[in-house]
Design a protein around this motif. Structure first.
Motif, PDB file in Angstrom:
ATOM      1  N   THR A 146       0.804  -1.222   0.000  1.00 22.16           N
ATOM      2  CA  THR A 146       0.000   0.000   0.000  1.00 22.16           C
ATOM      3  C   THR A 146       0.838   1.274   0.000  1.00 22.16           C
ATOM      4  OG1 THR A 146      -0.164   0.252   2.396  1.00 22.16           O
ATOM      5  CG2 THR A 146      -1.766  -1.202   1.343  1.00 22.16           C
ATOM      6  N   CYS A 147       2.130   1.151   0.190  1.00 21.58           N
ATOM      7  CA  CYS A 147       2.954   2.352   0.163  1.00 21.58           C
ATOM      8  C   CYS A 147       3.078   2.829  -1.273  1.00 21.58           C
ATOM      9  CB  CYS A 147       4.347   2.074   0.732  1.00 21.58           C
ATOM     10  SG  CYS A 147       4.430   2.255   2.510  1.00 21.58           S
ATOM     11  N   TYR A 148       2.773   4.082  -1.482  1.00 19.77           N
ATOM     12  CA  TYR A 148       2.748   4.553  -2.865  1.00 19.77           C
ATOM     13  C   TYR A 148       3.541   5.837  -3.067  1.00 19.77           C
ATOM     14  CZ  TYR A 148      -0.907   7.443  -0.789  1.00 19.77           C
ATOM     15  OH  TYR A 148      -1.592   8.301   0.025  1.00 19.77           O
ATOM     16  N   CYS A 149       4.328   6.231  -2.066  1.00 23.27           N
ATOM     17  CA  CYS A 149       5.073   7.478  -2.209  1.00 23.27           C
ATOM     18  C   CYS A 149       6.104   7.350  -3.321  1.00 23.27           C
ATOM     19  CB  CYS A 149       5.818   7.812  -0.921  1.00 23.27           C
ATOM     20  SG  CYS A 149       4.693   8.280   0.373  1.00 23.27           S
ATOM     21  N   PHE A 150       6.344   8.439  -3.993  1.00 18.96           N
ATOM     22  CA  PHE A 150       7.353   8.375  -5.045  1.00 18.96           C
ATOM     23  C   PHE A 150       8.175   9.639  -5.095  1.00 18.96           C
ATOM     24  CE2 PHE A 150       3.369   9.741  -7.137  1.00 18.96           C
ATOM     25  CZ  PHE A 150       3.764  10.948  -7.702  1.00 18.96           C
ATOM     26  N   ASN A 151       9.242   9.530  -5.814  1.00 22.47           N
ATOM     27  CA  ASN A 151      10.155  10.631  -6.040  1.00 22.47           C
ATOM     28  C   ASN A 151      10.079  10.955  -7.522  1.00 22.47           C
ATOM     29  OD1 ASN A 151      12.174  12.482  -5.707  1.00 22.47           O
ATOM     30  ND2 ASN A 151      13.795  10.996  -5.292  1.00 22.47           N
ATOM     31  N   ILE A 152      10.386  12.181  -7.868  1.00 23.59           N
ATOM     32  CA  ILE A 152      10.483  12.527  -9.289  1.00 23.59           C
ATOM     33  C   ILE A 152      11.865  13.124  -9.509  1.00 23.59           C
ATOM     34  CG2 ILE A 152       9.598  13.975 -11.147  1.00 23.59           C
ATOM     35  CD1 ILE A 152       6.869  13.885  -9.852  1.00 23.59           C
ATOM     36  N   THR A 153      12.582  12.582 -10.449  1.00 29.28           N
ATOM     37  CA  THR A 153      13.908  13.139 -10.739  1.00 29.28           C
ATOM     38  C   THR A 153      14.113  13.217 -12.243  1.00 29.28           C
ATOM     39  OG1 THR A 153      14.845  10.919 -10.579  1.00 29.28           O
ATOM     40  CG2 THR A 153      15.089  12.318  -8.655  1.00 29.28           C
ATOM     41  N   LEU A 169       3.113  27.862   4.011  1.00 27.43           N
ATOM     42  CA  LEU A 169       4.224  26.967   4.328  1.00 27.43           C
ATOM     43  C   LEU A 169       4.984  26.571   3.084  1.00 27.43           C
ATOM     44  CD1 LEU A 169       2.513  24.506   6.816  1.00 27.43           C
ATOM     45  CD2 LEU A 169       3.842  26.548   7.342  1.00 27.43           C
ATOM     46  N   GLU A 170       6.231  26.273   3.328  1.00 30.81           N
ATOM     47  CA  GLU A 170       7.047  25.765   2.246  1.00 30.81           C
ATOM     48  C   GLU A 170       7.472  24.364   2.647  1.00 30.81           C
ATOM     49  OE1 GLU A 170      11.326  26.752   0.525  1.00 30.81           O
ATOM     50  OE2 GLU A 170      10.237  28.515   1.211  1.00 30.81           O
ATOM     51  N   LYS A 171       7.279  23.407   1.740  1.00 32.20           N
ATOM     52  CA  LYS A 171       7.701  22.030   2.019  1.00 32.20           C
ATOM     53  C   LYS A 171       8.365  21.504   0.771  1.00 32.20           C
ATOM     54  CE  LYS A 171       5.882  20.945   6.034  1.00 32.20           C
ATOM     55  NZ  LYS A 171       6.765  20.817   7.141  1.00 32.20           N
ATOM     56  N   ARG A 172       9.116  20.448   0.971  1.00 34.22           N
ATOM     57  CA  ARG A 172       9.648  19.780  -0.198  1.00 34.22           C
ATOM     58  C   ARG A 172       8.476  19.083  -0.894  1.00 34.22           C
ATOM     59  NH1 ARG A 172      13.892  14.955  -0.732  1.00 34.22           N
ATOM     60  NH2 ARG A 172      14.405  15.305  -2.900  1.00 34.22           N
ATOM     61  N   MET A 173       8.297  19.374  -2.152  1.00 29.54           N
ATOM     62  CA  MET A 173       7.192  18.774  -2.895  1.00 29.54           C
ATOM     63  C   MET A 173       7.728  18.143  -4.153  1.00 29.54           C
ATOM     64  SD  MET A 173       4.570  21.928  -2.719  1.00 29.54           S
ATOM     65  CE  MET A 173       4.134  22.668  -1.150  1.00 29.54           C
ATOM     66  N   LYS A 174       7.037  17.156  -4.622  1.00 24.27           N
ATOM     67  CA  LYS A 174       7.416  16.541  -5.890  1.00 24.27           C
ATOM     68  C   LYS A 174       6.242  16.583  -6.860  1.00 24.27           C
ATOM     69  CE  LYS A 174      11.732  15.264  -5.387  1.00 24.27           C
ATOM     70  NZ  LYS A 174      12.807  15.632  -6.310  1.00 24.27           N
ATOM     71  N   CYS A 206       2.382  12.157  -3.856  1.00 24.92           N
ATOM     72  CA  CYS A 206       3.705  11.552  -3.651  1.00 24.92           C
ATOM     73  C   CYS A 206       4.105  11.429  -2.190  1.00 24.92           C
ATOM     74  CB  CYS A 206       4.778  12.291  -4.437  1.00 24.92           C
ATOM     75  SG  CYS A 206       5.351  13.809  -3.676  1.00 24.92           S
ATOM     76  N   GLY A 207       3.491  12.195  -1.328  1.00 23.05           N
ATOM     77  CA  GLY A 207       3.571  11.861   0.089  1.00 23.05           C
ATOM     78  C   GLY A 207       4.665  12.497   0.907  1.00 23.05           C
ATOM     79  N   ARG A 208       5.323  13.547   0.428  1.00 25.83           N
ATOM     80  CA  ARG A 208       6.372  14.080   1.299  1.00 25.83           C
ATOM     81  C   ARG A 208       5.995  15.400   1.951  1.00 25.83           C
ATOM     82  NH1 ARG A 208       8.369  12.802  -2.815  1.00 25.83           N
ATOM     83  NH2 ARG A 208      10.413  11.921  -2.422  1.00 25.83           N
ATOM     84  N   CYS A 209       4.977  16.071   1.449  1.00 31.03           N
ATOM     85  CA  CYS A 209       4.693  17.390   2.001  1.00 31.03           C
ATOM     86  C   CYS A 209       3.573  17.359   3.027  1.00 31.03           C
ATOM     87  CB  CYS A 209       4.351  18.366   0.879  1.00 31.03           C
ATOM     88  SG  CYS A 209       2.755  18.030   0.123  1.00 31.03           S
ATOM     89  N   ASN A 210       3.086  16.151   3.326  1.00 27.94           N
ATOM     90  CA  ASN A 210       1.916  16.134   4.215  1.00 27.94           C
ATOM     91  C   ASN A 210       2.282  16.466   5.649  1.00 27.94           C
ATOM     92  OD1 ASN A 210       3.253  13.532   4.391  1.00 27.94           O
ATOM     93  ND2 ASN A 210       1.563  12.983   5.759  1.00 27.94           N
ATOM     94  N   ILE A 211       1.359  17.159   6.294  1.00 28.19           N
ATOM     95  CA  ILE A 211       1.419  17.316   7.748  1.00 28.19           C
ATOM     96  C   ILE A 211       0.183  16.584   8.228  1.00 28.19           C
ATOM     97  CG2 ILE A 211       1.515  18.905   9.672  1.00 28.19           C
ATOM     98  CD1 ILE A 211       2.380  21.053   7.757  1.00 28.19           C
ATOM     99  N   GLY A 212       0.370  15.423   8.790  1.00 25.05           N
ATOM    100  CA  GLY A 212      -0.783  14.616   9.113  1.00 25.05           C
ATOM    101  C   GLY A 212      -1.563  14.314   7.853  1.00 25.05           C
TER     102      GLY A 212
END
Lengths: 652, 357, 157, 319, 279
Positions: free
Chosen positions: B253-260, E239-244, E250-256
């Protein structure tokens, strides 16, 4: 970045085997290239003007020149783009001459390769950043290593220009090889008469500190701030007290000491002043020959010395000198002729070297200026001179010409005739090399006025017969074998690198060639510079030279030092390492491997971090490889730059 | 129209080979001593006896996917101007995912809510999703690390599947559950097996009976919120964690990704790749600031996302299917079941404490 | 621009600025003819040669990699090539462990005066690489590795 | 389990002076184990030691620098501690070592493969036999066959240094012929086979970096070049090329430092035999520099030093 | 197959029209989309962000800091901190970049109507505030008293200096400038933003405070605002967050459960208090 690419024809040097237009055409497609052209001579005045015009017209902010080696013109082009207002580090060169056009015949392959080299230059340049030098103080003292004529000239020129000079001499006196000579060519004036006063100037110059009987032990630091340790060897005589009166020599019971100054023509006293004009004129005890030092009794000199200067307990001392520049003038040594079995390999007493002969000619020499055979003290009548002993000979790894032997042999035949009017000199030679003012005329005089018989050919053997020596050879002009009976044979031994030259070069971090001669910065354009900033060369340490050339180089090196010191501060090369604080984990591995101690550990927000001392960093990049996370990078040779070059060459 | 067929075990490989002409067939195969989903080839064989090491998610969300390729062109006269052309690379072709387990299939629906949502549709995901048919094999029982039952699933759950296989002796009863499933089964030469449906159901019920009675992790999303501020709890929970990505990459279920962007001279591509929220670099900002600086912060986010944030946003559905891969493959055997149970307990205790205040 | 198909192989050189780059220049000045395959990347010192540059080059398809610097003891930076020598020795071993033929990698010392030696090194190394032929590339369709089962875990007794 | 009891007593005595003690406890099934962070005496009840308790606890030490930490240590793990000390990554006076004699460390993956992945309900350790029960079935496995590959090149079961030592020493329980290891397999191959071997294994690597994060000597962790853009050593593509590049990076960064603790391989969820790469490299480094990491705290790893005259390095011809 | 959804990952290619060097570390880029129709149709609200791509390097998030009322270009101000921003800084007029915009939510400027506005900006954090400020100045009558407190590390780190001069001159707003480290020429305040804010002491009465800046500055500014009596609903930050991805996947900028790229970047303090403290 807007990159301009300039592909140089170098006349036909490059364009002859590289399609420069095609290279420029290919460069147009490379990323960030905004302008590309080929040009006849990029380094010429119009060539440089073209670069500047293109920078202005097309708003270029980085330049690649594809031409010769960067060792030739990198500095030139950096200045060019600097004049157009760009940071001089936004520049790269592709070497398509030495590395392409001059070594490959296939034009298609060459062109293709040149395109690759331009591409990697572009890829590197894209990742260049503007760099700015920082300034640092310089220590305006200069060290001259070697007190021969070149070193003396360099030291005096520097000192006269107001610089403090430290002169380091390995022997107990300065003067070098020239001091041993009787006369000099082509003027046949007295060697010690012209050198002597200059040696006295050294001794008396308020700006010169002389360390004789001393050698460089280690060199740390960098241009402007060298830190040199000098080992002063024990002389067993307190030189402060010694007046050079020479009474000790007269009473010394040991007469077995090597007489290095007189080229081992005989021996000398264990306590000794090598010659009357020595500078400093101080006595030195040879510990190997001194009875007191070897057997523990004697002390005749100590009892006799009017100033009680004898110190049998003396030991080596190490002094530290801080200087801003170093001139190496360590001269040459003589080829060891005993390698030639056909010349007796040292077994025949009356086969001598040219330098020994020189000492015999000298009025202050071991024979008091009388030409005699070492074996029986008789005056020789027939004297054979053999040229190119240890020169131009592959078999002994001396393929080079020592340059001055032809001339001194001619001089020696003339002097021989002067000493013994009824003598006959024979010279076996390969070619006579006498370029130089009045040089060829001089050799002609030896033949024509002094009757020296010149025989073109190699000597195959020297054989003793009835107290004389039969010299067998071939006269290649006549095409016949030659046999001459001689009373004395003089070998014109060639020059080779001074013993220990390699070790000194390593201390100075300069290059030396396969023979041990030091490498100049450029064979034509940088004759006295080295590739190590702040280290210069003078005299025969760079290659065999006669006196005028050595003196010229001494002066040249001095003027280079004067130019260096004309500024109050030096600009450091900004291509040094720098630390990305965010990535540094403070493991200190870089600091432990840095050859210069240029990395300090500091604290940043409570975390240990590496920090580069910019003026100490020399830009080798050892740290950048040590750092596993790539936190420390050598600017202009960053991992990403080199990787970009690799990726461009190997695009999979 | 029959929707149930009987698949003899030995017929499966030839069938998949046949399907390979029309579909990209992904099936679990042995790779070293692991089992991974790979494109089916007869010589690779098929491994249905144990839960695959890697989940089936790569069928819909490949570990590395090109979003677009780019190429540059230049003008002819200096200064040469570069123009850039972007060419999106949307996936094409039908996919058959064979041999997924109920947990993996269920996970696809967890993706759907995010990648194929009301507001945002991910064109790459949806293209694959629409083209994919999922044939799921019901589990014969639970392994020690399985806990599908505690997160809303079961060993025989058919959620997200187009065809459900139920193991009988010598073969499987295949029941089509969706239009796509029916399409797949319709054209097979396999024996019609509507008569075996009841037997299959019995088998599944027997499997269900084996599932132990355990506390559920459902409906805890609000309770867990009270633990947000308690970093000490998360510190303790995460103490043995190595911050590697084994749990997230093996999680269905983990679906996080990176974009490069990965350039290649004057062309290149923009790719998206699986990423890992347990890594410090995941949230590290250019300035050096990191909103999740410690593994405790990251553990809180991982567990929070699965058991609180996602259910808050998506009808209380947990973003965990209980496959247990994160437990069995963790280098330090971190047990997310204990962590969640502990968190729930702790949250309850906190709540009680506050009640007394 | 790729290497010339059929004529050349992909050979990358990492040269120190002070000795070997100069040696290559000296060879050029002397017009010592050499094969055209080699492409030289200039670095300040072999101490800057990260062995991983070499690995990267090979993984990217280089057929040969040559590193050359100052003779030991002769480093412009005193010790750069001493570090390099160790690093490159270990790299040689790693290449072997990775399955990249050791013969495809060579490191040597050429001074700025040794134009003739440089020509020889380039000619010999290029000939060696041509003898070896193109390097093994990633197959793109890797075989499933040998199962540990086959290494035999046996029941006790 | 007398030695477990003795260990508990030793730790209990020291615990008041320590911030925490690193030890092991049982994991999610009888085969698995997990690190135990002991801060109170109550935690000691859960402490367990044995062939199944396998994590190299020294991996946690650098991150705990500044705190006073006790650690239960076997022979191989102590080499890690030596190496960490040597590189100043930890301070000796902050670490209290509770030494135990190792009885051999089980490779759980080998056991699971041997029982074909069936759920394990019980494990018993006999003299040199591991009896594994999976539901109704029992499997008697020769301990020697299911040890970690690192055990086959064990340099000593007792730690090289300790502050307290469990007195009841027991050597490795495994006896008999060692089965072929991945290292043997690798060493028996030619270059092309090796390249294919690595390509094949890297194909299933999921780039989770468990190998790196479990490695006690990977000091960069959060700043690892595997994910950085500057420097950009590896791209993020899912190809054997990039994955093998990372393994080369790891191998070179740990060259001359790696003590072969095997955590990289143990941690790998995909069962890739990466320890073999390091073991093979280490053998060659031993041959070159007569050096083994983690043996002597006073020595310097071979890549952080040099000799002007390298006796064992010969100049080679370009031909 | 149904028609494909728009590709949310595909940037619009755009041309840089102008580059303004704001400070040694900050450049402002004015860009237009290459597709004239899309440029024409482009609309956004103050506070929304965009993803800028240097193709081949990557993508990063920046607030659109031109006001929606000025349509001839989109403006982004970029501080040089990492790989992408460094590369952006090398670009010039005429160069191509990718733009994915608008993304995220906007300032609640409607609910701010009729109220006093206190802007507190630190460093590059002034960029998002500028959008809203210019919007409000363009619709000046609809808002009450406007106060701007803008701080930077030193005078030469002050961006938008050309506009700041104008703001200082205006009599319909109160502008206060401060720097951490002054110079002899510096005519304005010297001191940390939260301290100066307390010194000015704006009234919370019918007011909204909008703040943006580095995380540490926001933290203490919020404390200062609370001391001044501002309620949680009256404090707005972006706010500024690392976003993709920029679209909440993509799941990196979430706060809760809140995704800054989609649900933010604008939050009231009240909203933030509901989320775990991951600033």
């Amino acid at each position: 970045m807007n990159i301009g690419v300039f592909v140089c024809h170098c006349g036909s040097n490059i364009a002859g085997t590289v399609d420069t237009e095609q290279v420029a055409q290919a460069a147009r497609s490379f990323p960030e290239v905004a302008f590309a052209t080929d040009t006849m001579y990029a380094c010429s005045e119009p060539g440089q003007a073209g670069i500047i015009d293109a920078i202005r017209e097309y708003g270029l902010d980085g330049v690649v020149v594809a031409s010769c080696t960067p060792r030739m013109h990198e500095a030139t082009f950096r200045k060019t783009i600097g004049r157009a207002g760009l940071n001089t580090y936004l520049f790269e060169m592709a070497n398509i001459r030495e590395h392409v056009s001059w070594i490959g015949k296939d034009k298609e392959a060459n062109t293709n390769k040149a395109i690759d080299l331009v591409q990697i230059a572009v890829e590197k340049l894209r990742r260049n950043t503007a760099l700015f030098s920082s300034e640092f103080e310089i220590n305006k003292r200069v060290m001259v290593i070697g007190g021969g004529v070149a070193g003396i000239q360099a030291a005096l020129d520097c000192a006269d220009g107001g610089l403090e000079v430290v002169l380091v001499e390995r022997e107990s006196t300065i003067g070098g090889k020239m001091a041993k000579l009787d006369k000099t060519f082509p003027t046949v004036d007295c060697s010690s008469c012209i050198l002597g006063p200059r040696m006295v100037d050294i001794a008396q110059h308020p700006n010169i500190t002389l360390h004789a009987m001393a050698e460089v032990e280690s060199v740390d630091g960098f241009v402007g701030n060298f830190d040199v340790k000098v080992r002063k060897k024990a002389t067993y005589v307190d030189w402060e007290a010694c007046t050079g009166c020479g009474q000790c020599m007269e009473k010394c019971p040991s007469r077995k000491a090597e007489d290095r100054f007189n080229e081992h023509v005989g021996t000398t006293t264990a306590i000794n002043i090598p010659f009357p004009q020595a500078i400093p004129k101080k006595a030195v005890i040879d510990p190997g020959a001194c009875i007191m030092l070897t057997k523990g009794k004697c002390g005749a000199c100590a009892k006799l010395c009017p100033t009680q200067a004898i110190r049998f307990e003396q030991e080596d001392t190490v002094v530290q000198e801080q200087v801003g520049a170093i001139i190496a003038a360590t001269g040459y040594d003589l080829f060891d002729f005993t390698l030639y079995g056909e010349y007796g390999g040292g077994r025949y007493p009356d086969v001598v070297t040219s330098m020994q002969y020189e000492r015999m000619l000298s009025a202050s020499g071991p024979t008091g200026g009388h030409l005699v055979r070492p074996s029986d003290g008789k005056e020789p009548k027939d004297i054979v001179f053999i040229q190119c002993v240890g020169s131009r000979d592959h078999s002994v790894n001396r393929p080079y010409c020592s340059g001055f032997c032809c001339m001194y042999t001619a001089k020696q035949t003339i002097l021989t005739k002067d000493h013994i009017p009824d003598s006959q000199s024979y010279v076996f030679y390969m070619d006579i090399r006498s370029p130089g003012k009045l040089y060829d005329e001089f050799t002609r005089r030896a033949m024509e006025e002094y009757g020296a018989k010149y025989i073109r050919g190699r000597v195959s053997t020297i054989q003793p017969r009835n107290g004389r020596y039969v010299v067998k050879g071939a006269d290649t002009l006549m095409g016949s074998p030659v046999e001459i009976e001689a009373d004395l044979v003089v070998l014109a031994v060639g020059a080779e690198a001074s013993r220990g030259a390699g070790a000194l070069a390593e201390k100075l971090r300069i290059s030396y060639d396969g023979y041990g001669f030091f490498m100049e910065g450029h064979p034509k354009l940088k004759p006295v510079e080295t590739n190590t900033a702040g280290v210069y060369l003078a005299g025969s340490c760079q290659g065999p030279k006669d006196i005028p050339s050595s003196v010229a180089q001494g002066s040249a090196a001095a003027s280079k030092v004067q130019a260096l010191f004309s500024r109050d501060k030096l600009a450091s090369d900004p291509q040094v390492s720098s630390v990305a604080l965010q990535r540094c984990v403070g493991c200190a591995k870089c600091a432990s491997t840095c050859p210069f101690g240029a990395i300090e550990m500091t604290e940043f927000r409570g975390m240990p971090k590496a920090s580069v001392v910019e003026t100490v960093c020399q830009g080798c990049g050892v740290c950048a490889v040590t750092c596993p996370q790539g936190a420390i990078q050598l600017q202009h040779f960053t991992d990403n730059q080199i990787l970009a070059e690799v990726n461009a060459l190997c695009p999979y | 129209m029959s929707t149930a067929r009987f698949l003899k075990a030995r017929d499966i490989a030839p069938w998949l080979e046949e399907l390979g002409r029309e579909y990209t067939v992904l099936a679990p195969t042995r790779h070293g001593d692991t089992v991974v989903f790979r494109e089916f080839e007869p010589e690779r064989g098929i491994e249905l006896d144990r839960l695959s090491t890697t989940p089936a998610k790569k069928a819909l969300l490949p570990p590395c996917e090109t979003l677009f390729e780019y190429a540059t062109t230049k003008t002819d006269t200096p200064p040469y101007r570069t123009s850039i052309e972007l060419r999106p690379t949307l996936p094409e072709g039908k996919i058959l995912l064979f041999g997924t387990r109920p947990c993996d299939a269920r996970a696809m629906q967890i993706f759907d809510r995010v990648y194929d949502g009301e507001q945002v549709k991910d064109p790459y995901y949806t293209a694959r999703r629409n083209a994919a048919t999922i044939v799921t094999l019901a589990c014969s029982g639970q392994a020690g690390t399985c806990f599908c039952d505690r997160v809303g699933g079961s060993p025989v759950d058919a959620t997200g599947s187009d065809v459900l296989l139920t193991p009988l002796k010598a073969g499987y009863v295949a029941e089509a559950l969706t239009e796509k499933g029916m399409e797949l089964m319709r054209d097979t030469a396999f024996m019609k097996a509507d008569g075996l449906r009841q037997e299959a159901l019995n088998v599944r019920n027997r499997i269900l009976e084996e599932v132990p009675e355990r506390t559920s992790f459902l409906d805890m999303e609000r309770n867990l919120l009270s633990l947000f501020g308690d970093l000490g709890f998360w510190d303790k929970t995460a103490e043995s964690c190595l911050s590697c990505g084994a749990c997230t990459y093996l999680c269905p279920t983990c679906y996080c990704f990176n974009i490069t962007d990965e350039p290649h001279g004057d062309s290149g591509k923009r790719i998206r790749t699986w990423d890992n929220c347990m890594s410090s670099q995941f949230t590290l900002e250019g300035s050096g600031h990191n909103p999740r600086p410690t593994k405790a912060h990251r553990m809180r986010n991982r567990i929070g996302h699965k058991f609180s944030y996602y259910p808050q946003l998506h009808d209380k559905t947990l973003a965990c299917v209980g496959c247990g891969r994160c437990i069995s493959n963790c280098p330090v055997s971190f047990d997310i079941r204990n962590a969640v149970a502990c968190a729930i307990q702790h949250a309850a205790a906190n709540a009680q404490e506050h009640a007394h205040d | 621009m790729p290497v010339l198909e059929g004529k050349e192989l992909r050979i990358v050189g990492f040269l120190c600025n002070w000795c070997s780059y100069g040696g290559a220049d000296t060879a050029g000045v002397g017009r010592f003819a050499q094969p055209t395959d080699l492409r030289i990347i200039k670095l300040p010192c072999t101490g800057r040669v990260n062995p991983l540059f070499v690995v990267r080059a090979f993984l990217n398809g280089a057929d040969g990699v040559l590193v050359s610097g100052c003779h030991p003891g002769d480093c412009h930076y005193t010790a750069g090539n001493f570090y390099a020598r160790r690093r490159l020795e270990i790299l040689r071993e790693l290449l072997d462990v990775m399955g990249i033929q050791q013969e495809r990698f060579h490191y040597t010392w050429v001074s700025a005066s040794e134009g003739q030696k440089w020509k020889q090194v380039v000619s010999d190394f290029t000939a060696r690489i041509h003898d070896l032929g193109p390097a093994a590339a990633f197959s793109g369709c890797p075989a499933v590795p040998i199962d540990m089962d086959e290494t035999g875990i046996k029941a006790a007794g | 389990m007398a030695h477990t009891q003795e260990l508990r007593t030793l730790i209990a005595r020291e615990l008041p002076n320590l911030d925490l003690v690193l030890a092991w406890t049982g994991g999610f099934d009888p085969l698995s184990s997990t690190p135990l962070f002991i801060t109170t005496e109550a935690d000691l009840d859960r402490l367990a030691v044995g062939p199944m308790h396998v994590q190299n606890l020294a991996a946690y030490l650098p991150s705990l620098k500044g705190r006073k930490v006790g650690i239960v240590t076997r022979g191989c793990d102590s080499r890690t501690i030596t190496e960490l000390l040597q590189e100043n990554l930890i301070n000796r006076d902050e670490v209290v070592i509770f030494g135990i004699g190792c009885t051999g460390a089980v490779n759980i993956r080998k056991v699971r493969t041997a029982v074909n992945g069936a759920p394990v309900t019980d494990v018993e350790i006999g003299d040199d036999v591991l009896t594994v029960t999976t539901g109704e079935e029992t499997h008697a496995l020769r301990l020697q066959d299911v040890l970690m590959d690192k055990c086959y090149t064990c340099a000593g079961q007792a730690p090289r240094m300790h502050d307290h030592m469990v007195s009841e020493r027991s050597g490795c329980l495994a006896t008999g012929e060692t089965p072929p290891s991945s290292l043997d397999l690798l060493e028996g191959m030619d270059a092309r086979e090796r390249f294919a071997f690595w390509e094949g294994h890297m194909d299933r690597c999921i780039r989770c970096y468990a190998c790196r994060n479990a490695c006690p000597l990977c000091v960069c962790k959060d700043s690892c070049v595997a994910q950085s853009r500057d420097p950009h050593w590896v791209d993020q593509s899912d190809t054997p090329r990039e994955k093998l590049m990372f393994q080369a990076i790891h191998a070179l960064h740990t060259a001359g430092r790696c003590t072969e603790c095997g955590e990289c391989e143990r941690a790998c969820p995909m069962g890739i035999p990466i320890l073999a790469m390091k073991q093979a490299l280490n053998r060659r480094i031993k041959h070159l520099f007569d050096y083994e990491a983690g043996m002597d705290q006073e020595s310097t790893p071979p890549l952080f030093m040099f000799r002007q005259q390298e006796e064992t390095i010969k100049e080679r011809d370009a031909r | 197959m149904t028609s494909n959804p728009p590709n949310v990952y595909l940037p619009d290619m755009a041309t840089i029209q102008e580059v303004i060097q704001e400070t040694p570390a900050i450049k402002t880029f004015r860009v237009t989309l290459n597709n004239a129709d899309r440029m024409q149709a482009f609309s956004f609200e103050p506070g929304q962000v965009g993803q800028l791509s240097v193709i081949g390097v990557g993508e990063s998030t920046f607030v659109i800091n031109s006001p929606p009322t000025r349509k001839e270009y989109l403006q982004f101000s970029v501080m040089k901190v990492g790989e992408l921003t460094s590369r952006l800084h090398t670009l010039k007029a005429g160069d191509q970049i990718g733009v994915r915009a608008p993304l995220g939510n906007a300032f609640p400027y409607d609910s701010m109507r009729g109220r006093d506005i206190v802007f507190v900006g630190g460093g590059i954090g002034m960029a998002p505030l500028r959008t809203l400020l210019l919007y409000m100045l363009d619709n000046r009558a609809e808002y009450g008293k406007i106060t701007l407190l803008y701080g930077a590390r030193s005078p030469h780190d002050m961006a938008f200096s050309y506009e700041v001069e104008e703001w200082l001159q205006r009599d319909d707003m109160h502008t206060v400038l401060t720097v951490d480290n002054g110079t002899p020429e510096w005519q304005h305040k010297v001191g940390l933003i939260p301290n100066i804010l307390k010194e000015i002491g704006p009234s919370p009465e019918n007011a909204v405070a909008v703040t943006c800046g580095p995380p540490i500055m926001i933290k203490f500014t919020v404390q200062a605002l609370q001391e001044l009596g501002f309620g949680d609903e009256q404090i707005v930050t972006t706010l500024e967050k690392r976003m993709k991805c920029g679209v909440g996947i993509c799941g990196r900028c979430n706060i809760g459960s809140s995704y800054v790229c989609k649900d933010g970047p604008v939050y009231t303090l009240a909203q933030l208090k509901e989320l775990p403290g991951e600033m």
